[in-house]
Design a protein around this motif. Structure first.
Motif, PDB file in Angstrom:
ATOM      1  N   GLN A 149      -2.421   3.245  -5.487  1.00 31.33           N
ATOM      2  CA  GLN A 149      -3.099   3.823  -4.551  1.00 31.33           C
ATOM      3  C   GLN A 149      -2.690   5.512  -4.497  1.00 31.33           C
ATOM      4  O   GLN A 149      -1.876   5.842  -4.825  1.00 31.33           O
ATOM      5  CB  GLN A 149      -2.812   3.482  -3.207  1.00 31.33           C
ATOM      6  CG  GLN A 149      -3.470   1.720  -2.913  1.00 31.33           C
ATOM      7  CD  GLN A 149      -3.500   1.514  -1.651  1.00 31.33           C
ATOM      8  OE1 GLN A 149      -2.546   1.833  -0.831  1.00 31.33           O
ATOM      9  NE2 GLN A 149      -4.029   0.379  -1.166  1.00 31.33           N
ATOM     10  N   HIS A 178       0.821  -1.238  -0.131  1.00 35.56           N
ATOM     11  CA  HIS A 178      -0.098   0.063   0.094  1.00 35.56           C
ATOM     12  C   HIS A 178       0.928   1.243   0.065  1.00 35.56           C
ATOM     13  O   HIS A 178       2.223   1.177  -0.063  1.00 35.56           O
ATOM     14  CB  HIS A 178      -0.978  -0.007   1.219  1.00 35.56           C
ATOM     15  CG  HIS A 178      -0.301  -0.127   2.558  1.00 35.56           C
ATOM     16  ND1 HIS A 178      -1.042  -0.260   3.664  1.00 35.56           N
ATOM     17  CD2 HIS A 178       0.976  -0.495   2.877  1.00 35.56           C
ATOM     18  CE1 HIS A 178      -0.209  -0.420   4.749  1.00 35.56           C
ATOM     19  NE2 HIS A 178       0.872  -0.592   4.008  1.00 35.56           N
ATOM     20  N   PHE A 220      -8.304  -0.672  10.894  1.00 35.59           N
ATOM     21  CA  PHE A 220      -6.841  -0.622  10.245  1.00 35.59           C
ATOM     22  C   PHE A 220      -5.981  -0.543  11.298  1.00 35.59           C
ATOM     23  O   PHE A 220      -6.356   0.405  12.356  1.00 35.59           O
ATOM     24  CB  PHE A 220      -6.586   0.413   9.143  1.00 35.59           C
ATOM     25  CG  PHE A 220      -7.517   0.446   7.603  1.00 35.59           C
ATOM     26  CD1 PHE A 220      -7.086  -0.329   6.745  1.00 35.59           C
ATOM     27  CD2 PHE A 220      -8.493   1.553   7.773  1.00 35.59           C
ATOM     28  CE1 PHE A 220      -7.937  -0.489   5.691  1.00 35.59           C
ATOM     29  CE2 PHE A 220      -9.362   1.308   6.578  1.00 35.59           C
ATOM     30  CZ  PHE A 220      -8.946   0.366   5.587  1.00 35.59           C
ATOM     31  N   HIS A 224      -9.710  -6.998  -8.692  1.00 39.83           N
ATOM     32  CA  HIS A 224      -8.628  -6.925  -7.794  1.00 39.83           C
ATOM     33  C   HIS A 224      -7.431  -7.319  -8.837  1.00 39.83           C
ATOM     34  O   HIS A 224      -7.392  -8.286  -9.635  1.00 39.83           O
ATOM     35  CB  HIS A 224      -8.363  -7.779  -6.710  1.00 39.83           C
ATOM     36  CG  HIS A 224      -9.407  -7.444  -5.583  1.00 39.83           C
ATOM     37  ND1 HIS A 224     -10.698  -7.954  -5.619  1.00 39.83           N
ATOM     38  CD2 HIS A 224      -9.082  -6.924  -4.584  1.00 39.83           C
ATOM     39  CE1 HIS A 224     -11.236  -7.286  -4.482  1.00 39.83           C
ATOM     40  NE2 HIS A 224     -10.293  -6.726  -3.737  1.00 39.83           N
ATOM     41  N   SER A 225      -6.140  -6.418  -8.954  1.00 42.36           N
ATOM     42  CA  SER A 225      -5.210  -6.804  -9.834  1.00 42.36           C
ATOM     43  C   SER A 225      -3.751  -6.817  -8.824  1.00 42.36           C
ATOM     44  O   SER A 225      -3.660  -6.234  -7.717  1.00 42.36           O
ATOM     45  CB  SER A 225      -4.902  -5.563 -10.841  1.00 42.36           C
ATOM     46  OG  SER A 225      -3.669  -5.648 -11.267  1.00 42.36           O
ATOM     47  N   ARG A 238      -0.120  -6.533  -4.545  1.00 41.94           N
ATOM     48  CA  ARG A 238      -0.441  -7.736  -3.749  1.00 41.94           C
ATOM     49  C   ARG A 238      -0.764  -8.989  -4.496  1.00 41.94           C
ATOM     50  O   ARG A 238      -1.080  -8.840  -5.700  1.00 41.94           O
ATOM     51  CB  ARG A 238      -1.820  -7.120  -3.127  1.00 41.94           C
ATOM     52  CG  ARG A 238      -1.685  -6.159  -2.062  1.00 41.94           C
ATOM     53  CD  ARG A 238      -3.053  -5.874  -1.470  1.00 41.94           C
ATOM     54  NE  ARG A 238      -2.928  -4.458  -0.748  1.00 41.94           N
ATOM     55  CZ  ARG A 238      -3.786  -3.876  -0.269  1.00 41.94           C
ATOM     56  NH1 ARG A 238      -5.206  -4.301  -0.244  1.00 41.94           N
ATOM     57  NH2 ARG A 238      -3.561  -2.566   0.222  1.00 41.94           N
ATOM     58  N   GLU A 275     -17.989   1.356  -2.115  1.00 41.23           N
ATOM     59  CA  GLU A 275     -16.782   1.540  -1.345  1.00 41.23           C
ATOM     60  C   GLU A 275     -15.719   2.111  -2.174  1.00 41.23           C
ATOM     61  O   GLU A 275     -15.308   1.613  -3.182  1.00 41.23           O
ATOM     62  CB  GLU A 275     -16.367   0.378  -0.744  1.00 41.23           C
ATOM     63  CG  GLU A 275     -15.189   0.480   0.273  1.00 41.23           C
ATOM     64  CD  GLU A 275     -14.242  -0.702   0.558  1.00 41.23           C
ATOM     65  OE1 GLU A 275     -15.142  -1.742   0.602  1.00 41.23           O
ATOM     66  OE2 GLU A 275     -13.210  -0.388   0.513  1.00 41.23           O
ATOM     67  N   ARG A 280     -10.069   1.679  -8.631  1.00 37.36           N
ATOM     68  CA  ARG A 280     -11.461   1.689  -8.140  1.00 37.36           C
ATOM     69  C   ARG A 280     -12.238   3.060  -8.436  1.00 37.36           C
ATOM     70  O   ARG A 280     -13.559   3.110  -9.096  1.00 37.36           O
ATOM     71  CB  ARG A 280     -11.552   1.618  -6.639  1.00 37.36           C
ATOM     72  CG  ARG A 280     -12.858   1.537  -6.096  1.00 37.36           C
ATOM     73  CD  ARG A 280     -13.673   0.196  -6.469  1.00 37.36           C
ATOM     74  NE  ARG A 280     -13.113  -0.923  -6.027  1.00 37.36           N
ATOM     75  CZ  ARG A 280     -13.247  -1.894  -5.062  1.00 37.36           C
ATOM     76  NH1 ARG A 280     -13.670  -1.015  -4.027  1.00 37.36           N
ATOM     77  NH2 ARG A 280     -12.684  -2.827  -4.650  1.00 37.36           N
ATOM     78  N   PHE A 330      -1.657  -2.549  -8.686  1.00 37.56           N
ATOM     79  CA  PHE A 330      -2.406  -1.506  -8.682  1.00 37.56           C
ATOM     80  C   PHE A 330      -2.052  -0.068  -8.423  1.00 37.56           C
ATOM     81  O   PHE A 330      -0.944  -0.021  -7.798  1.00 37.56           O
ATOM     82  CB  PHE A 330      -3.895  -1.822  -8.138  1.00 37.56           C
ATOM     83  CG  PHE A 330      -3.859  -2.080  -6.581  1.00 37.56           C
ATOM     84  CD1 PHE A 330      -3.387  -3.170  -6.278  1.00 37.56           C
ATOM     85  CD2 PHE A 330      -4.698  -1.247  -5.837  1.00 37.56           C
ATOM     86  CE1 PHE A 330      -3.230  -3.613  -5.102  1.00 37.56           C
ATOM     87  CE2 PHE A 330      -4.350  -1.394  -4.519  1.00 37.56           C
ATOM     88  CZ  PHE A 330      -3.893  -2.640  -3.950  1.00 37.56           C
ATOM     89  N   GLU A 340      -2.254   8.300  -1.271  1.00 33.91           N
ATOM     90  CA  GLU A 340      -2.219   8.205   0.112  1.00 33.91           C
ATOM     91  C   GLU A 340      -2.360   9.642   0.633  1.00 33.91           C
ATOM     92  O   GLU A 340      -1.596  10.558   0.051  1.00 33.91           O
ATOM     93  CB  GLU A 340      -0.911   7.647   0.743  1.00 33.91           C
ATOM     94  CG  GLU A 340      -0.930   7.367   2.192  1.00 33.91           C
ATOM     95  CD  GLU A 340      -1.632   6.257   2.523  1.00 33.91           C
ATOM     96  OE1 GLU A 340      -2.003   5.416   1.657  1.00 33.91           O
ATOM     97  OE2 GLU A 340      -1.661   5.926   3.916  1.00 33.91           O
ATOM     98  N   SER A 356       0.689   3.556   2.239  1.00 30.39           N
ATOM     99  CA  SER A 356       0.882   3.921   3.652  1.00 30.39           C
ATOM    100  C   SER A 356       2.163   3.940   4.170  1.00 30.39           C
ATOM    101  O   SER A 356       2.850   5.078   5.069  1.00 30.39           O
ATOM    102  CB  SER A 356       0.089   3.244   4.409  1.00 30.39           C
ATOM    103  OG  SER A 356      -1.393   3.435   4.283  1.00 30.39           O
ATOM    104  N   GLY A 364     -10.191   3.706   2.272  1.00 25.82           N
ATOM    105  CA  GLY A 364     -10.069   3.456   3.638  1.00 25.82           C
ATOM    106  C   GLY A 364      -9.336   4.647   4.181  1.00 25.82           C
ATOM    107  O   GLY A 364      -8.758   5.287   3.754  1.00 25.82           O
ATOM    108  N   GLY A 379      -6.414   6.275   2.238  1.00 27.54           N
ATOM    109  CA  GLY A 379      -5.779   5.635   1.019  1.00 27.54           C
ATOM    110  C   GLY A 379      -6.914   4.988   0.033  1.00 27.54           C
ATOM    111  O   GLY A 379      -7.955   4.441   0.231  1.00 27.54           O
ATOM    112  N   ASP A 424      -3.304 -10.890  -5.371  1.00 27.37           N
ATOM    113  CA  ASP A 424      -4.637 -10.656  -5.406  1.00 27.37           C
ATOM    114  C   ASP A 424      -5.093 -10.869  -7.184  1.00 27.37           C
ATOM    115  O   ASP A 424      -4.230 -10.140  -7.940  1.00 27.37           O
ATOM    116  CB  ASP A 424      -5.076  -9.261  -5.030  1.00 27.37           C
ATOM    117  CG  ASP A 424      -5.646  -9.171  -3.784  1.00 27.37           C
ATOM    118  OD1 ASP A 424      -6.091 -10.304  -3.124  1.00 27.37           O
ATOM    119  OD2 ASP A 424      -6.069  -8.087  -3.200  1.00 27.37           O
TER     120      ASP A 424
END
Ligand code: FA5
Length: 349
Positions: free
Chosen positions: A220, A180, A260, A214-215, A207, A291, A324, A218, A222, A182, A294, A319, A209
């Motif tokens: 993100q 991620h 989290f 899910h890939s 990940r 969604e 998505r 991918f 933050e 983060s 997070g 994040g 996944d």
């Protein structure tokens, strides 16, 4: 001598030159191959006018024949050249006609194929612009990350069950492809000299996944805000503003309690469904919401790991999954379309 007073040879030469002139007139107006061929036969054929005159040469004194032969050759060459010119003129006219028929000059010009930015790049740029407008500075971190930044400092110690939430690609025992964005929070806070700090970091994450949403690779984004009195209301206001600017002014958010290890309290943030505007449809599984990210208030344990005093500072983080967001923005149902580089898909953006 004949009646016109000219010597016989001069008369024949004169006749030949007259013939050349007549032929020139005939060929100038000849509008077809047939007409040109007929003119050739008429003047140069076996029984043609030039041959006829030449046949009379037998009646002339031998001394006069060469000078007549010379003129006769000139006249024949001249008529042959006129015939060639006539044929070339007809062929050119024919070609112009074909071109005119096959090229429609009234048709619009051919369009150049223009390249365009990938939908994920467009989404990333939009997200970055909105966050910059909200006061965030851009920050970056490495994609190959140390366990300390990816897990340990984020309050996920070894053997903590939360590690199973993100199935990891390991490079070494303590080194991994970041799961991620983060860890960029940790790097940012470790470098922080004096609050406040607002940073946003976009990048690739990895990940183990794989399915239609899910890939294994991918993106993100933050977001992190640290100051002395940051509240949950600041987080909610920032996210509401973010969603309305990235999606639409009528888009609403909904926060659900979540977990989290690095935030307390934590929330999953949903956005009103863009397809039905919250009424409920197939896309949002009749819930009216989808969604997208997070978020939460920075956990005191995280502040301690980066040498900040949780009694003096507070902060929030969020994040966002970029794919998505792009799927929602453009109504795309399969995440793999982003990576297949199929022009029929990409040309729609
Ligand atoms: C996290 O990764 C947290 N680091 C987010 C966070 C940051 C929470 C700061 C609190 C504070 P999560 O695992 O839920 O959370 O992933 C966040 C988003 O990434 C998801 O909402 C989803 O949109 C996206 N995502 C997760 N896994 C994948 C995947 N394999 N492919 C595409 N998108 C994914």
């Amino acid at each position: 001598m004949h009646g016109d007073g000219l010597p016989e040879a001069s008369r024949v030469q004169q006749e030949l030159k007259e013939l050349a002139k007549v032929a020139e007139g005939d060929l100038k107006d000849a509008g077809s191959r047939e007409k040109i061929e007929a003119t050739r036969v008429h003047f140069l054929g076996k029984k043609g006018l030039v041959s006829k005159i030449l046949r009379q040469m037998g009646d002339l004194p031998a001394a006069e024949r060469p000078s007549i032969g010379l003129v006769a050759n000139e006249v024949r060459d001249r008529i042959e050249a006129l015939i060639d010119e006539g044929i070339a003129r007809l062929e050119n006219a024919q070609r112009d006609l074909v071109l005119l028929e096959s090229i429609d000059v009234t048709l619009p010009g051919r369009r150049q194929r223009m390249g365009a930015k990938h939908p994920l790049t467009q989404t990333i740029e939009k997200i970055q612009d909105v966050l910059k407008g909200l006061g965030f500075d851009l920050a970056f971190g490495p994609e190959i990350e140390h366990d300390f930044y990816n897990f340990e400092a984020l309050n996920v110690p070894a053997h903590h069950p939360a590690r199973e939430m993100q199935d990891t690609f390991y490079v070494d025992r303590d080194v991994m492809l970041r799961t991620h964005t983060s860890p960029v929070q940790i790097r940012g806070m470790l470098a922080l000299k004096e609050p406040p700090m607002r940073i946003a970091s976009v990048g690739r994450v990895y990940r183990r996944d794989q399915d239609v949403t899910h890939s294994p690779v991918f993106h993100q984004v933050e977001g992190l805000f640290v100051d002395d009195k940051v509240t949950f209301a600041d987080l909610k206001g920032t996210l509401a503003s973010f969603v309305s600017q990235v999606f639409s002014p009528t888009a609403r958010i909904r926060l659900r309690p979540s977990y989290f290890p690095f935030t307390e309290p934590s929330a999953e943030v949903d956005m009103s469904c863009f397809a039905c505007d919250g009424q409920g449809c197939r896309l949002c599984k009749n819930t009216g919401f989808i969604e997208i990210l997070g978020a939460g208030m920075i956990d005191p344990e995280v502040f301690k790991a980066v040498n900040l005093d949780p009694e003096k500072v507070s902060g929030f983080a969020f994040g966002i999954g970029v794919e998505r967001v792009a799927m929602l923005k453009y109504g795309i149902s399969d995440i793999r379309l982003f990576y297949e580089n199929d022009l029929r898909f990409l040309e729609q953006f």
